[in-house]
Design a protein around this motif. Sequence first.
Motif, short mmCIF file in Angstrom:
data_model
loop_
_atom_site.label_atom_id
_atom_site.label_comp_id
_atom_site.label_asym_id
_atom_site.label_seq_id
_atom_site.Cartn_x
_atom_site.Cartn_y
_atom_site.Cartn_z
N PRO A 1 61.40 -40.15 -100.97
CA PRO A 1 62.50 -39.99 -100.01
C PRO A 1 62.56 -41.15 -99.02
O PRO A 1 61.55 -41.79 -98.72
CB PRO A 1 62.16 -38.68 -99.31
N ASP A 2 63.74 -41.38 -98.48
CA ASP A 2 63.92 -42.47 -97.52
C ASP A 2 63.02 -42.30 -96.30
O ASP A 2 62.52 -43.28 -95.74
CB ASP A 2 65.38 -42.55 -97.08
N TRP A 3 62.81 -41.04 -95.88
CA TRP A 3 61.97 -40.84 -94.69
C TRP A 3 60.53 -41.26 -94.94
O TRP A 3 59.83 -41.71 -94.02
CB TRP A 3 62.05 -39.40 -94.18
N VAL A 4 60.07 -41.14 -96.19
CA VAL A 4 58.73 -41.62 -96.54
C VAL A 4 58.70 -43.15 -96.45
O VAL A 4 57.75 -43.73 -95.91
CB VAL A 4 58.32 -41.13 -97.94
N TYR A 5 59.73 -43.81 -96.98
CA TYR A 5 59.79 -45.27 -96.89
C TYR A 5 59.78 -45.73 -95.43
O TYR A 5 59.12 -46.72 -95.08
CB TYR A 5 61.05 -45.79 -97.58
N GLU A 6 60.50 -45.03 -94.59
CA GLU A 6 60.54 -45.39 -93.16
C GLU A 6 59.16 -45.24 -92.52
O GLU A 6 58.73 -46.09 -91.72
CB GLU A 6 61.57 -44.52 -92.43
N ASN A 7 58.45 -44.18 -92.88
CA ASN A 7 57.10 -44.00 -92.35
C ASN A 7 56.15 -45.08 -92.85
O ASN A 7 55.29 -45.56 -92.10
CB ASN A 7 56.57 -42.62 -92.74
#
Length: 452
Positions: free
Chosen positions: A123-129
């Motif tokens: 997910p994009d939120w994982v990439y952001e983290n």
Amino acid sequence: MRLPTASPICILMMVAWGPASALVTGQEAAELKSRLTPVGAERAGNADGSIPAWTGGVTSAPGYVSGAPRPDVFAADKPIFSITARNFREHEDKLPEGAKALFAKHAGYRMDVYPSRRSAAAPDWVYENIARNATRALAAPEGIAYGVEGAAGGIPFPIPKDGFEVMWNHLLAFWGPARELTVSTYIVPSGGAVEKASTYKEIADFPYYYPGATADSFGAYYFKTLHLAVAPPARAGEAYLNWQPINIRRGSFAAWRLLPGEHRVRKAPGISYDVPDADAAGFVSLDEYYIFFGGLDRYNFKLLGKKEMYVPYNNNRLYTRPVSEILGHDHANPDDLRYELHRVWVVDGTLIPGAHDVVAHRRLYLDEDTWMAVYSDSWDEAGRLWKFGQATMYLMPDVPATIVGSQFVYDLQLGGYAFGFAINGEPSAYKVTAPHPVTLFTPDSLSARSVR
């Protein structure tokens, strides 16, 4: 082994037991949006195109119903060629030692090699983290063998500088924030008689991946799991609770077991180190879960670099087959497994002076697109190749994620093997859920089950 020529950071090594490693610079981290993928893999394909460029992975599964087996997205693919006992020497630079041993021993062992599909995504939120972790994550003050700090919600070291950082990426790879599934363990001793050793329902949470989790908020444990035994009948009602610490000097590998006949909860070995798995008849130790799991402190993990290898990948078809078809006499049925050419990080673990483990030397091969180990080679104290672990790599586009999935562990000395985390034919294939109540993962909750 070929080190990636475009990335001098892969050549750098640090003292394994030293203080916190140097943080990645902002300039280095910017490569996660250019030369590297958001998880730190090489975005480009290889020179001859046999490994394609990463273009985002597979992120949807139209019509999929949660809890059902995932579809085989690449069902139309045909093998490009097969590696057999007759020709494996022609490909040995792209094979782990354990596979070569199986080829040498069994004429029927085979790897069908399919087109490489870089299907992995998150997910994009994982990439952001991960982008945040890149410049914030560091070794714990006690040493990186014991823990990490400054990271949450994604692998901590997308641009690793040593073997310990790579291993932490494996331990903290993305499986989803929580899950429920029913899994079984099968044993095939030398001689080929298949035995179903256990079945249990697993409920697991990854506080490290809870929505909105930060390095300061997810707590002292990055993973908690509850196993509820279903079979064999004599063990129905047993339960096992385990907590995995982010820092093993500050939090222990805590575990408890409920035995219904005793009506009490006892302390139990945590999922780490070389404690034999009671469900695997000696074929598997607890630290061989997910190819490798638990503490890093008994080994010096050295990063050998990155290389291209034929690895199990996109094996969704395997999960739809009956176990009776999958488990062959001496090894898994080659017809049910898919292999592809991918780049992997290679890490060598050797016991530190004074440490003891039944595996004196182990080598892990970690997929660059997920950071999950796909293979393990293990040697005993006499330097003899002993065990070979193989993941299957299960594509879950609905999450999206690609995980270790079911695994095989072969005993190359005595013969025989185990097939673990098998979901074939079970009522819940692998359901990603919202986080469960915190109280579920407590000894008191476990104790309450003894009076039901």
